[in-house]
Design an enzyme around this catalytic site. Structure first.
Site, PDB file in Angstrom:
ATOM      1  N   CYS A  58       0.867  -1.160  -0.076  1.00 54.38           N
ATOM      2  CA  CYS A  58      -0.117   0.026  -0.040  1.00 54.38           C
ATOM      3  C   CYS A  58       0.821   1.272   0.019  1.00 54.38           C
ATOM      4  CB  CYS A  58      -0.994   0.072   1.263  1.00 54.38           C
ATOM      5  SG  CYS A  58      -1.712   1.496   1.626  1.00 54.38           S
ATOM      6  N   CYS A  93       0.462   3.621   2.880  1.00 53.81           N
ATOM      7  CA  CYS A  93       1.156   3.115   4.128  1.00 53.81           C
ATOM      8  C   CYS A  93       2.508   3.280   4.199  1.00 53.81           C
ATOM      9  CB  CYS A  93       0.512   1.701   4.309  1.00 53.81           C
ATOM     10  SG  CYS A  93      -1.122   1.164   4.312  1.00 53.81           S
TER      11      CYS A  93
END
Length: 129
Positions: free
Chosen positions: A43, A46
């Site tokens: 991600c 993230c």
């Protein structure tokens, strides 16, 4: 700050309970699991948010703060999976990753979601509140 990884979703509640029994400053971050190829989360949001979250907690939270790291799995485990165990929880709403919660003995509290987790000023206010 102490960081604790929740490696098994089945152990999430136990690890959260242990953390809130030890500290009044508990944070839980949900994020995409690291891929073997890069050792970084699949991600991209993230990857950006992680160091900012850690810095904010280290800088602005009490020294006994605990950060619980709750990986949601690889991309195929999370994306489009409405039956993911964290998405089906009734006690908190996990709309996207990354999501950072404040957690207490009463349960989940305030949260930051996605781009909010990468905003240094917002993180500082969140941690200090």
């Amino acid at each position: 700050m102490k960081a604790v990884r929740v490696n098994e979703i089945d152990n999430f509640d136990k690890q959260v309970q242990e953390a809130v029994n030890k500290s009044s400053s508990v944070y839980v971050v949900f994020f995409g699991t690291e891929t073997p190829e890069t050792s970084e989360s699949w991600c991209p949001d993230c990857v950006v948010a992680d160091p900012l979250i850690r810095k904010a907690i280290l800088t602005h939270a009490p020294s006994d703060a605990i950060l619980l790291e709750a990986p949601v799995g690889l991309r195929g485990d999370w994306k489009g999976n409405t039956s993911h165990p964290y998405r089906t929880r009734k006690d908190f709403d996990l709309p996207a990753i990354p999501t950072l919660y404040k957690w207490s003995k009463e349960g989940p509290g305030a949260r930051l979601v996605e781009a909010e987790c990468a905003d240094a000023a917002l993180l500082e206010s969140f941690i200090k509140a």
